[in-house]
Structure formats: structure tokens, C-alpha cells
Write an enzyme that holds these catalytic residues in place. Structure first.
Site, PDB file in Angstrom:
ATOM      1  N   PRO A 197       0.841  -1.208   0.000  1.00 54.62           N
ATOM      2  CA  PRO A 197       0.000   0.000   0.000  1.00 54.62           C
ATOM      3  C   PRO A 197       0.872   1.251   0.000  1.00 54.62           C
ATOM      4  CG  PRO A 197       0.092  -0.920   2.203  1.00 54.62           C
ATOM      5  CD  PRO A 197       0.888  -1.848   1.331  1.00 54.62           C
ATOM      6  N   THR A 199       0.889   4.550  -0.501  1.00 57.14           N
ATOM      7  CA  THR A 199       0.708   5.810   0.210  1.00 57.14           C
ATOM      8  C   THR A 199       0.757   5.622   1.727  1.00 57.14           C
ATOM      9  OG1 THR A 199      -1.720   5.641   0.122  1.00 57.14           O
ATOM     10  CG2 THR A 199      -0.627   6.825  -1.666  1.00 57.14           C
ATOM     11  N   ASP A 200       0.448   4.432   2.218  1.00 52.54           N
ATOM     12  CA  ASP A 200       0.574   4.174   3.653  1.00 52.54           C
ATOM     13  C   ASP A 200       2.024   4.282   4.107  1.00 52.54           C
ATOM     14  OD1 ASP A 200      -2.044   3.697   4.634  1.00 52.54           O
ATOM     15  OD2 ASP A 200      -2.076   1.762   3.624  1.00 52.54           O
ATOM     16  N   VAL A 201       2.939   3.935   3.236  1.00 46.81           N
ATOM     17  CA  VAL A 201       4.356   3.961   3.583  1.00 46.81           C
ATOM     18  C   VAL A 201       4.925   5.380   3.461  1.00 46.81           C
ATOM     19  CG1 VAL A 201       6.626   3.020   3.009  1.00 46.81           C
ATOM     20  CG2 VAL A 201       4.598   1.567   2.844  1.00 46.81           C
ATOM     21  N   PRO A 204       3.602   8.687   6.555  1.00 46.96           N
ATOM     22  CA  PRO A 204       4.235   8.994   7.848  1.00 46.96           C
ATOM     23  C   PRO A 204       5.488   9.846   7.726  1.00 46.96           C
ATOM     24  CG  PRO A 204       3.570   6.697   7.777  1.00 46.96           C
ATOM     25  CD  PRO A 204       3.408   7.235   6.392  1.00 46.96           C
TER      26      PRO A 204
END
Length: 337
Positions: A197, A199-201, A204
């Protein structure tokens, strides 16, 4: 948190100056010591952000629901391959260093406890689609009216405003909307996208410095703020050269497969055996000369091929010749060479 400990800091005990020390001194690894954080987010982007604060000393209370399990609790691997929602590796990986709490926000008691946590906190992290926190009565305008020094980070797929703000999804959807799903695919196949995923990485890495800046600003002004971080916008920063090329030059980027703008040859090539491969990338003139010293690439012996653009112009022919040679080589021996 027991009642005594909770009540002691419940209504805005100021975050001590021990955190984010302004004086030069030895690093303690506890940059956020004393910071109080409530984490309403789930899956990855928000939890990873809150985990970074927790890993550096913040007290982070993560709020979950037992009636709507976090997706991460369902993800393998599990110890001994036994499915156990309390034993997911992914869940543990993005939520270490935190305290945990289960609240049913569909009940008045659950909402009351959630509001007490928000009033206790310096920072709130949430990743719901826009409108959810407002329906809970926990949105920033509502809670900041009585808690003006609160910092809230909202990180959903497409931000809090705009025509597509209500579009929910996960990091793979964010990769598609931002363009990565197509650009990292093969020219002759349906889009597959980057691994995981995306954009999850990415998110942050933007969220943590944004929160740090907000914390420093609060030290100066005494005021909090609401940070609206779109996961898609965060990802698009890493397409800036392609976006600029499209905007200024009208060149539309195509699916790249194994090709590279900075290397040629650049690919994964077969070696001897069943399903055995070697990855080779050549960026500099020195690397090209080293490859030419071991690989029979006589058709590309001209001095012009010392330049990257000359090799990129014949990238397909070059990769075909290189792959024909590597196919007969032992992969490990070739790697060492």
C-alpha cells in the site's frame, strides 16, 4: 491508564520542556518524552505516524473497536500459522510502544471516554474519511473550542476538502489515484502498481515532521492546529519530475516496466536453472565499462555508449543481448563476478 494517573493529567497538564529540548546536549532518544497522544487511526499510515512518536518517548493510547476490527489484525503472518487477531505480525509491527484501548464509539459511554482521552491529549491522530470525527463530536472545531492547544492530524486518502474528499480507500487505491499504479506497470499489461500500500508507507514521512513543527509552534504561540494531510498528495511529491515534464513539455509518462530514467541496461535477466534471475543496473560510465569487460556486448562497443542517453536509446536491444548471455550463466557466480 489507571484513574489516578489519568485524572492527574486529564485537563491539559502542559507538556514538559524535557521533550524536544532546545538546548544542545546528548541525545536521549526520547525526543517526545512527556507528549500525550491519542491514536484513532487504523491499518498503517496513521498508526505508523503515532508509532514514531511512541518510539521516541511519547505516551500513545491507541483506540480500537472490537466490533469493527482493524484490517491489520486480520493480516498474516501469525505465529505457527494459527489465525489469532491478537497475534498478527502486521498489527504488532505498526503499533509497538503504544498503550491499547477498545471503545465502542456507537455508545454514549464510549464517546464520553473518547472525549476524555482527547481532552487529556496533546496530539490526536485520526484517519477516518471526512465527517466521521464530526459525527462523533470529536472533530477539531468542536474539541479545540475547549482545548485550543490541541494538535490534530487527519490523514485520509484525499484530504478533508474537495470534490473527492469522501472517497475512502487504502494505500493501493492511493497509489492508483496518484498515478503510481500505472507508471510502475508493464506497457503491455493491466496496471499492477508498486508493492504494498504505497501511500501508507509514504505518508508517515510527511506526518511526523509536520507534527513536530506543530509542536514547536505550540511552544511559541500556545495554540494547536489541525493538520490535513492527504495521502495521495504526499505520494505525488515523488512524481514531481514526471508532473513537471507533463506540465512544461507536454510529455506524458508511460508504464515503465523495468526501464529506468537513470540507468541502462536496467532489468531482471534470466540465469541458468528454473526461474532463476539476476538484477543488473548500469548508471555510470565506470559501471558500463565494468559490464562490457565481462559481457559479450560487441554490438554496443562504440564510445558513444559510454553515455547514458545513447544506451537508453537502444535499451530494448541492449537488454535482449544481455539476457541472451545471462541465460546460460550460473546466477550466483555471475553475481560474484
Amino acid at each position: 491508564l489507571d484513574d489516578a494517573a489519568a485524572e492527574a493529567g486529564w485537563h491539559g497538564a502542559p507538556w514538559p520542556d524535557a521533550g524536544l529540548a532546545s538546548e544542545v546536549g546528548e541525545r536521549s532518544g526520547e525526543a517526545f518524552s512527556g507528549l500525550k497522544v491519542v491514536d484513532f487511526s487504523w491499518v498503517a499510515a496513521g498508526p505508523m505516524t503515532a508509532k514514531a512518536l511512541a518510539d521516541h518517548g511519547a505516551t500513545v493510547v491507541r483506540v480500537e473497536s472490537a466490533t469493527r476490527l482493524d484490517v491489520c489484525r486480520r493480516l498474516p503472518p501469525f505465529p505457527n500459522d494459527v489465525i489469532d487477531f491478537d497475534q498478527s505480525w502486521w498489527m504488532a509491527n505498526v503499533n509497538s510502544s503504544k498503550l491499547g484501548s477498545a471503545l465502542n464509539l456507537a455508545t454514549p459511554d464510549g464517546l464520553a471516554l473518547a472525549r476524555r482521552l482527547v481532552d487529556w491529549a496533546d496530539v490526536v491522530v485520526e484517519s477516518f474519511t471526512p465527517g466521521v470525527m464530526e459525527r462523533f463530536g470529536l472533530d477539531y472545531p468542536t474539541v479545540s473550542a475547549e482545548h485550543p492547544d490541541l494538535i490534530m492530524l487527519s490523514t485520509c486518502l484525499l484530504g478533508q476538502t474537495g470534490p473527492h474528499a469522501a472517497y475512502g480507500g487504502f494505500g493501493s487505491h492511493g497509489a492508483a489515484i496518484s498515478g503510481f499504479q500505472m507508471l510502475t506497470s508493464w506497457p503491455d499489461r493491466p496496471p499492477t502498481g508498486p508493492s504494498g500500500p504505497y501511500t501508507d508507507v509514504i505518508t508517515p514521512r510527511f506526518a511526523v515532521p509536520a507534527l513536530t513543527a506543530a509542536i514547536l509552534e505550540r511552544r511559541r504561540s500556545g495554540l494547536g492546529q489541525h493538520i490535513d494531510l492527504s495521502q495521495v498528495e504526499a505520494a505525488m511529491h515523488f512524481l514531481e519530475p514526471l508532473i513537471l515534464d507533463q506540465t512544461v513539455n507536454g510529455r506524458t509518462a508511460e508504464p515503465a516496466g523495468h526501464s529506468s530514467r537513470t540507468a541502462a541496461p536496467h532489468g531482471v535477466y534470466p540465469t541458468a536453472g528454473v526461474e532463476r534471475y539476476i538484477a543488473i543496473a548500469v548508471e555510470t560510465t565506470e559501471q558500463w565499462e565494468a559490464l562490457r569487460a565481462v559481457a559479450p556486448l560487441d554490438a554496443f562497443a562504440g564510445p558513444q555508449f559510454a553515455e547514458l542517453e545513447a544506451r537508453r536509446a537502444v535499451a530494448q536491444e541492449l537488454s535482449s543481448a544481455l539476457g541472451a548471455w545471462t541465460a546460460g550463466q550460473d546466477g550466483r557466480a555471475l553475481e560474484a563476478t
